[in-house]
Design an enzyme around this catalytic site. Structure first.
Site, PDB file in Angstrom:
ATOM      1  N   HIS A   1       4.787   0.365 -10.182  1.00 16.73           N
ATOM      2  CA  HIS A   1       4.226   0.612  -8.848  1.00 16.73           C
ATOM      3  C   HIS A   1       5.008  -0.150  -7.775  1.00 16.73           C
ATOM      4  O   HIS A   1       5.289   0.367  -6.701  1.00 16.73           O
ATOM      5  CB  HIS A   1       2.761   0.164  -8.838  1.00 16.73           C
ATOM      6  CG  HIS A   1       1.902   1.011  -7.979  1.00 16.73           C
ATOM      7  ND1 HIS A   1       1.276   2.147  -8.417  1.00 16.73           N
ATOM      8  CD2 HIS A   1       1.571   0.897  -6.671  1.00 16.73           C
ATOM      9  CE1 HIS A   1       0.611   2.693  -7.427  1.00 16.73           C
ATOM     10  NE2 HIS A   1       0.769   1.959  -6.359  1.00 16.73           N
TER      11      HIS A   1
ATOM     12  N   ASP B   1       2.752  -5.391 -13.689  1.00 20.10           N
ATOM     13  CA  ASP B   1       3.216  -4.970 -15.014  1.00 20.10           C
ATOM     14  C   ASP B   1       3.782  -3.556 -15.015  1.00 20.10           C
ATOM     15  O   ASP B   1       4.443  -3.153 -15.962  1.00 20.10           O
ATOM     16  CB  ASP B   1       2.040  -5.018 -16.009  1.00 20.10           C
ATOM     17  CG  ASP B   1       1.584  -6.454 -16.228  1.00 20.10           C
ATOM     18  OD1 ASP B   1       2.411  -7.362 -16.036  1.00 20.10           O
ATOM     19  OD2 ASP B   1       0.406  -6.650 -16.558  1.00 20.10           O
TER      20      ASP B   1
ATOM     21  N   ARG C   1       6.656 -18.175   1.440  1.00 24.28           N
ATOM     22  CA  ARG C   1       7.330 -17.436   2.514  1.00 24.28           C
ATOM     23  C   ARG C   1       6.389 -16.953   3.625  1.00 24.28           C
ATOM     24  O   ARG C   1       6.774 -16.150   4.462  1.00 24.28           O
ATOM     25  CB  ARG C   1       8.078 -16.236   1.910  1.00 24.28           C
ATOM     26  CG  ARG C   1       9.255 -16.664   1.040  1.00 24.28           C
ATOM     27  CD  ARG C   1       9.715 -15.551   0.109  1.00 24.28           C
ATOM     28  NE  ARG C   1      10.928 -15.930  -0.619  1.00 24.28           N
ATOM     29  CZ  ARG C   1      10.932 -16.731  -1.696  1.00 24.28           C
ATOM     30  NH1 ARG C   1       9.807 -17.234  -2.172  1.00 24.28           N
ATOM     31  NH2 ARG C   1      12.087 -17.032  -2.295  1.00 24.28           N
TER      32      ARG C   1
ATOM     33  N   PHE D   1      11.384  -5.018   9.517  1.00 25.50           N
ATOM     34  CA  PHE D   1      10.874  -5.074   8.135  1.00 25.50           C
ATOM     35  C   PHE D   1      10.390  -6.487   7.809  1.00 25.50           C
ATOM     36  O   PHE D   1      11.180  -7.365   7.471  1.00 25.50           O
ATOM     37  CB  PHE D   1      12.025  -4.674   7.205  1.00 25.50           C
ATOM     38  CG  PHE D   1      11.613  -4.432   5.787  1.00 25.50           C
ATOM     39  CD1 PHE D   1      10.935  -3.283   5.441  1.00 25.50           C
ATOM     40  CD2 PHE D   1      11.924  -5.342   4.798  1.00 25.50           C
ATOM     41  CE1 PHE D   1      10.567  -3.044   4.127  1.00 25.50           C
ATOM     42  CE2 PHE D   1      11.559  -5.120   3.480  1.00 25.50           C
ATOM     43  CZ  PHE D   1      10.877  -3.968   3.143  1.00 25.50           C
TER      44      PHE D   1
ATOM     45  N   PHE E   1       2.306   0.671   1.417  1.00 25.66           N
ATOM     46  CA  PHE E   1       2.718   2.088   1.424  1.00 25.66           C
ATOM     47  C   PHE E   1       2.387   2.745   2.765  1.00 25.66           C
ATOM     48  O   PHE E   1       3.125   3.626   3.227  1.00 25.66           O
ATOM     49  CB  PHE E   1       2.024   2.838   0.278  1.00 25.66           C
ATOM     50  CG  PHE E   1       2.456   4.264   0.154  1.00 25.66           C
ATOM     51  CD1 PHE E   1       3.638   4.591  -0.502  1.00 25.66           C
ATOM     52  CD2 PHE E   1       1.709   5.296   0.725  1.00 25.66           C
ATOM     53  CE1 PHE E   1       4.057   5.919  -0.594  1.00 25.66           C
ATOM     54  CE2 PHE E   1       2.117   6.610   0.643  1.00 25.66           C
ATOM     55  CZ  PHE E   1       3.289   6.929  -0.024  1.00 25.66           C
ATOM     56  N   GLU E   2       1.291   2.327   3.400  1.00 25.27           N
ATOM     57  CA  GLU E   2       0.842   2.960   4.647  1.00 25.27           C
ATOM     58  C   GLU E   2       1.517   2.369   5.889  1.00 25.27           C
ATOM     59  O   GLU E   2       1.260   2.822   7.014  1.00 25.27           O
ATOM     60  CB  GLU E   2      -0.681   2.837   4.793  1.00 25.27           C
ATOM     61  CG  GLU E   2      -1.477   3.758   3.878  1.00 25.27           C
ATOM     62  CD  GLU E   2      -1.520   3.316   2.427  1.00 25.27           C
ATOM     63  OE1 GLU E   2      -1.524   2.097   2.173  1.00 25.27           O
ATOM     64  OE2 GLU E   2      -1.525   4.189   1.541  1.00 25.27           O
TER      65      GLU E   2
HETATM   66  C1  DLZ Z   1      -1.740   0.063  -5.254  1.00 22.40           C
HETATM   67  C2  DLZ Z   1      -1.034  -1.157  -4.757  1.00 22.40           C
HETATM   68  C3  DLZ Z   1      -0.536  -2.107  -5.659  1.00 22.40           C
HETATM   69  C4  DLZ Z   1      -0.665  -1.965  -7.145  1.00 22.40           C
HETATM   70  N1  DLZ Z   1       0.048  -3.215  -5.236  1.00 22.40           N
HETATM   71  C5  DLZ Z   1       0.196  -3.421  -3.893  1.00 22.40           C
HETATM   72  C6  DLZ Z   1       0.819  -4.593  -3.414  1.00 22.40           C
HETATM   73  O1  DLZ Z   1       1.228  -5.503  -4.144  1.00 22.40           O
HETATM   74  N2  DLZ Z   1       0.943  -4.729  -2.056  1.00 22.40           N
HETATM   75  C7  DLZ Z   1       0.503  -3.781  -1.171  1.00 22.40           C
HETATM   76  O2  DLZ Z   1       0.670  -3.963   0.044  1.00 22.40           O
HETATM   77  N3  DLZ Z   1      -0.097  -2.662  -1.615  1.00 22.40           N
HETATM   78  C8  DLZ Z   1      -0.281  -2.471  -2.945  1.00 22.40           C
HETATM   79  N4  DLZ Z   1      -0.900  -1.348  -3.402  1.00 22.40           N
HETATM   80  C9  DLZ Z   1      -1.494  -0.420  -2.407  1.00 22.40           C
HETATM   81  C10 DLZ Z   1      -0.498   0.615  -1.842  1.00 22.40           C
HETATM   82  O3  DLZ Z   1       0.364   0.034  -0.874  1.00 22.40           O
HETATM   83  C11 DLZ Z   1      -1.277   1.755  -1.161  1.00 22.40           C
HETATM   84  O4  DLZ Z   1      -2.164   1.229  -0.216  1.00 22.40           O
HETATM   85  C12 DLZ Z   1      -2.062   2.594  -2.153  1.00 22.40           C
HETATM   86  O5  DLZ Z   1      -1.204   3.048  -3.178  1.00 22.40           O
HETATM   87  C13 DLZ Z   1      -2.732   3.813  -1.479  1.00 22.40           C
HETATM   88  O6  DLZ Z   1      -1.727   4.668  -0.900  1.00 22.40           O
END
Ligand code: DLZ
Length: 173
Positions: free
Chosen positions: A97, A94, A136, A122, A66-67
């Site tokens: 998210h 599950d 991968r 990407f 996400f970041e």
């Molecule tokens: C919270 C979360 C989850 C459940 N799964 C992943 C994932 O599979 N891969 C990943 O890179 N990050 C995951 N995160 C973390 C989110 O990307 C993010 O860091 C948090 O939601 C805080 O913003």
């Protein structure tokens, strides 16, 4: 489209430009670190192989996929990189998210390409399970980090070519 048909590190006869005058940023997500470390190694080694100088590879890490968007924006804003590669791995769980993170980073990266007119590549694995991710990031299907690095070099090269040729033909006084 199906990556099960393609090895991510096999570029066939593709001509890959020399990267010796390029500066590349890499943002690495720390979630699923075993996978993203391998993506980073793949990307870095591929950049070096195509003669990007080690000092011209600038890497930062962020907590999760996400970041990645903000990490990439920071590199574009505060450094003079020609392109940024974002590396992450989101594994289906599950809950929904997975969908929200994938949607967010895809749109975020697309927006940065347009906003900065610079390549943001990407390199995020979005898989159903850990095994697919392992395949991968240096496994039997190659390494998405390699693919992202080659894509970055190609995009920077194309953009430089356009800029140089434009200035040659239409010089600015
Ligand atoms: C919270 C979360 C989850 C459940 N799964 C992943 C994932 O599979 N891969 C990943 O890179 N990050 C995951 N995160 C973390 C989110 O990307 C993010 O860091 C948090 O939601 C805080 O913003």
């Amino acid at each position: 489209m199906a990556s099960s048909l393609k090895n991510l590190s096999d570029f066939g006869n593709m001509e890959i430009p020399n990267g010796s005058d390029m500066k590349i940023g890499i943002v690495v997500a720390q979630w699923n670190k075993e996978i993203t470390d391998a993506l980073f190694q793949g990307a870095k080694q591929t950049l070096l192989k195509h003669e990007v100088k080690e000092d011209n590879i600038i890497s930062i890490s962020v907590p999760g996929t996400f970041e990645l968007t903000l990490g990439a924006q920071n590199l574009l804003e505060y450094t003079d990189v020609d392109a940024v590669i974002v590396l992450g791995c989101v594994i289906q769980g599950d809950t929904r998210h997975f969908d929200f993170i994938c949607q967010s980073v895809t749109q975020g990266v697309t927006d940065l390409n347009i906003k900065y007119n610079q390549p943001v590549i990407f390199g995020v694995l979005t898989t159903n399970n850990l095994e697919q991710a392992q395949e991968r990031c240096g496994g039997k299907l190659g390494n998405k980090g390699d693919e992202a690095a080659v894509t970055a070099i190609q995009m920077v090269y194309t953009q430089k070519q356009l800029r140089d040729n434009y200035l040659e033909n239409f010089p600015i006084d």
